[in-house]
Write a protein that holds these residues in place. Structure first.
Motif, mmCIF file in Angstrom:
data_model
loop_
_atom_site.group_PDB
_atom_site.id
_atom_site.type_symbol
_atom_site.label_atom_id
_atom_site.label_comp_id
_atom_site.label_asym_id
_atom_site.label_seq_id
_atom_site.Cartn_x
_atom_site.Cartn_y
_atom_site.Cartn_z
ATOM 1 N N GLY A 76 0.718 -1.284 -0.166
ATOM 2 C CA GLY A 76 0.125 0.097 -0.090
ATOM 3 C C GLY A 76 0.968 1.324 0.002
ATOM 4 N N VAL A 77 2.261 1.091 -0.019
ATOM 5 C CA VAL A 77 2.912 2.499 -0.103
ATOM 6 C C VAL A 77 3.701 2.172 -1.147
ATOM 7 C CG1 VAL A 77 4.946 3.505 1.094
ATOM 8 C CG2 VAL A 77 3.065 2.445 2.628
ATOM 9 N N ILE A 78 3.754 3.488 -1.940
ATOM 10 C CA ILE A 78 4.776 3.263 -3.116
ATOM 11 C C ILE A 78 6.022 4.457 -2.727
ATOM 12 C CG2 ILE A 78 2.818 2.829 -4.638
ATOM 13 C CD1 ILE A 78 2.928 6.114 -5.412
ATOM 14 N N GLY A 79 7.135 4.253 -3.609
ATOM 15 C CA GLY A 79 8.036 4.917 -3.170
ATOM 16 C C GLY A 79 9.129 5.374 -4.456
ATOM 17 N N VAL A 80 9.313 6.614 -4.601
ATOM 18 C CA VAL A 80 10.315 6.832 -5.788
ATOM 19 C C VAL A 80 11.386 7.653 -5.427
ATOM 20 C CG1 VAL A 80 8.566 6.665 -7.446
ATOM 21 C CG2 VAL A 80 8.873 8.782 -6.393
ATOM 22 N N ARG A 81 12.688 7.753 -6.081
ATOM 23 C CA ARG A 81 13.805 8.355 -5.594
ATOM 24 C C ARG A 81 14.279 9.114 -6.762
ATOM 25 N NH1 ARG A 81 17.264 8.032 -1.346
ATOM 26 N NH2 ARG A 81 16.564 5.776 -1.107
ATOM 27 N N ALA A 82 14.072 10.529 -6.677
ATOM 28 C CA ALA A 82 14.442 11.336 -7.787
ATOM 29 C C ALA A 82 15.930 11.691 -7.824
ATOM 30 C CB ALA A 82 13.854 12.685 -7.558
ATOM 31 N N ARG A 83 16.712 11.405 -8.966
ATOM 32 C CA ARG A 83 18.178 11.787 -9.084
ATOM 33 C C ARG A 83 18.227 12.473 -10.453
ATOM 34 N NH1 ARG A 83 21.028 7.663 -11.390
ATOM 35 N NH2 ARG A 83 19.724 5.715 -11.842
ATOM 36 N N GLY A 84 19.379 13.305 -10.593
ATOM 37 C CA GLY A 84 19.769 13.699 -11.905
ATOM 38 C C GLY A 84 18.582 14.826 -12.321
ATOM 39 N N VAL A 85 18.182 14.661 -13.649
ATOM 40 C CA VAL A 85 17.005 15.408 -14.073
ATOM 41 C C VAL A 85 15.723 14.658 -14.141
ATOM 42 C CG1 VAL A 85 16.452 16.698 -16.444
ATOM 43 C CG2 VAL A 85 18.765 16.532 -15.612
ATOM 44 N N VAL A 86 14.756 15.027 -13.696
ATOM 45 C CA VAL A 86 13.461 14.579 -13.800
ATOM 46 C C VAL A 86 12.606 15.143 -14.799
ATOM 47 C CG1 VAL A 86 11.310 13.862 -12.397
ATOM 48 C CG2 VAL A 86 13.721 13.873 -11.173
ATOM 49 N N SER A 87 12.055 14.233 -15.651
ATOM 50 C CA SER A 87 11.204 14.630 -16.788
ATOM 51 C C SER A 87 9.709 14.215 -16.774
ATOM 52 C CB SER A 87 11.738 14.232 -18.226
ATOM 53 O OG SER A 87 11.640 12.923 -18.147
ATOM 54 N N TYR A 94 7.660 10.805 -14.865
ATOM 55 C CA TYR A 94 6.318 10.767 -14.081
ATOM 56 C C TYR A 94 5.481 9.980 -14.679
ATOM 57 C CZ TYR A 94 7.096 14.265 -10.326
ATOM 58 O OH TYR A 94 7.341 15.072 -9.432
ATOM 59 N N THR A 95 5.261 9.918 -16.006
ATOM 60 C CA THR A 95 4.209 9.214 -16.893
ATOM 61 C C THR A 95 4.565 7.544 -16.736
ATOM 62 O OG1 THR A 95 4.967 9.792 -18.913
ATOM 63 C CG2 THR A 95 3.225 11.044 -17.962
ATOM 64 N N GLY A 96 5.850 7.429 -16.936
ATOM 65 C CA GLY A 96 6.426 5.984 -16.939
ATOM 66 C C GLY A 96 6.606 5.343 -15.687
ATOM 67 N N VAL A 97 6.680 6.203 -14.508
ATOM 68 C CA VAL A 97 7.386 5.447 -13.247
ATOM 69 C C VAL A 97 6.301 5.760 -12.162
ATOM 70 C CG1 VAL A 97 8.901 5.419 -11.276
ATOM 71 C CG2 VAL A 97 9.523 5.519 -13.731
ATOM 72 N N LEU A 98 6.041 6.918 -11.889
ATOM 73 C CA LEU A 98 5.273 7.363 -10.800
ATOM 74 C C LEU A 98 3.598 7.210 -10.929
ATOM 75 C CD1 LEU A 98 5.219 8.382 -7.969
ATOM 76 C CD2 LEU A 98 5.130 10.768 -8.476
ATOM 77 N N VAL A 99 3.248 7.754 -12.159
ATOM 78 C CA VAL A 99 1.697 7.357 -12.540
ATOM 79 C C VAL A 99 1.135 6.082 -12.377
ATOM 80 C CG1 VAL A 99 0.071 7.521 -14.244
ATOM 81 C CG2 VAL A 99 1.611 9.666 -13.883
ATOM 82 N N PRO A 100 1.939 5.083 -13.223
ATOM 83 C CA PRO A 100 1.337 3.609 -12.799
ATOM 84 C C PRO A 100 1.510 3.239 -11.529
ATOM 85 C CG PRO A 100 3.421 3.821 -14.658
ATOM 86 C CD PRO A 100 3.077 5.165 -14.006
ATOM 87 N N LEU A 101 2.494 3.528 -10.759
ATOM 88 C CA LEU A 101 2.532 3.147 -9.240
ATOM 89 C C LEU A 101 1.278 3.479 -8.609
ATOM 90 C CD1 LEU A 101 6.526 3.807 -8.225
ATOM 91 C CD2 LEU A 101 5.180 1.455 -8.536
ATOM 92 N N ALA A 102 1.169 4.796 -8.810
ATOM 93 C CA ALA A 102 -0.129 5.597 -8.091
ATOM 94 C C ALA A 102 -1.363 4.798 -8.539
ATOM 95 C CB ALA A 102 -0.049 7.131 -8.221
ATOM 96 N N GLU A 103 -1.465 4.964 -9.877
ATOM 97 C CA GLU A 103 -2.727 4.026 -10.436
ATOM 98 C C GLU A 103 -2.988 2.749 -9.675
ATOM 99 O OE1 GLU A 103 -2.407 4.598 -14.571
ATOM 100 O OE2 GLU A 103 -3.087 6.553 -14.538
ATOM 101 N N LYS A 104 -1.896 1.768 -9.706
ATOM 102 C CA LYS A 104 -1.949 0.567 -9.237
ATOM 103 C C LYS A 104 -2.462 0.399 -7.591
ATOM 104 C CE LYS A 104 0.553 -3.776 -8.501
ATOM 105 N NZ LYS A 104 1.892 -4.154 -8.023
ATOM 106 N N ALA A 105 -1.809 1.486 -6.986
ATOM 107 C CA ALA A 105 -2.014 1.675 -5.447
ATOM 108 C C ALA A 105 -3.571 2.226 -5.526
ATOM 109 C CB ALA A 105 -1.256 2.755 -4.712
ATOM 110 N N ILE A 106 -4.179 2.805 -6.038
ATOM 111 C CA ILE A 106 -5.337 3.289 -6.071
ATOM 112 C C ILE A 106 -6.396 2.121 -6.294
ATOM 113 C CG2 ILE A 106 -7.193 4.848 -6.916
ATOM 114 C CD1 ILE A 106 -5.131 6.800 -7.172
ATOM 115 N N ALA A 107 -6.036 1.439 -7.274
ATOM 116 C CA ALA A 107 -6.873 0.215 -7.848
ATOM 117 C C ALA A 107 -6.719 -0.852 -7.087
ATOM 118 C CB ALA A 107 -6.215 -0.089 -8.958
ATOM 119 N N GLU A 108 -5.888 -0.948 -6.129
ATOM 120 C CA GLU A 108 -5.711 -2.311 -5.151
ATOM 121 C C GLU A 108 -5.918 -1.751 -3.734
ATOM 122 O OE1 GLU A 108 -1.686 -3.623 -5.297
ATOM 123 O OE2 GLU A 108 -2.010 -4.459 -7.472
#
Length: 120
Positions: free
Chosen positions: A11-22, A26-40
């Motif tokens: 139920g907890v998602i986590g990301v580490r930002a480094r370098g340049v964040v584009s 977000y759309t390739g990493v964080l959005v899918p994690l958040a959508e999965k957490a909301i669905a589950e």
């Protein structure tokens, strides 16, 4: 770049930002994690670690951050931000008034406390 943080409770998602964040990070990493957490789980609890090195967020990344947060505003129940940046600290506190969940900023040496807080 956003890297997924493993070893977090269900139920907890986590990301580490480094370098340049584009926007693509977000759309390739964080959005899918958040959508999965909301669905589950019906909600999102998120650990967001910035750094420890200097991180640059593109304007597209900032847009995707706002878009993601606002699209499912009530689903974000807890966000722990770990950062060594006064700008991030102030920004998180300013946006906290619009955020219905709980948000807390932690110093880099408090990442373990952030993990515990967001999981509780």
């Amino acid at each position: 770049m956003l890297d997924t943080i493993g070893d977090l409770p269900d139920g907890v998602i986590g990301v580490r930002a480094r370098g340049v964040v584009s926007a693509e990070d977000y759309t390739g990493v964080l959005v899918p994690l958040a959508e999965k957490a909301i669905a589950e789980h019906g909600s999102v609890r998120c650990l967001f670690v910035i750094g420890p090195e200097r991180v640059h967020f593109t304007s597209g990344a900032w847009f995707q951050d706002a878009k993601l947060g606002m699209s499912r505003l009530r689903a974000w129940t807890k966000v722990a931000v770990v950062a060594d940046s006064r700008v991030v600290d102030v920004g998180a506190r300013v946006t906290g008034w619009v955020f219905p969940g709980r948000m807390k900023v932690f110093a880099p040496d408090q990442e373990a406390a952030a993990r515990e807080w967001v999981a509780d």
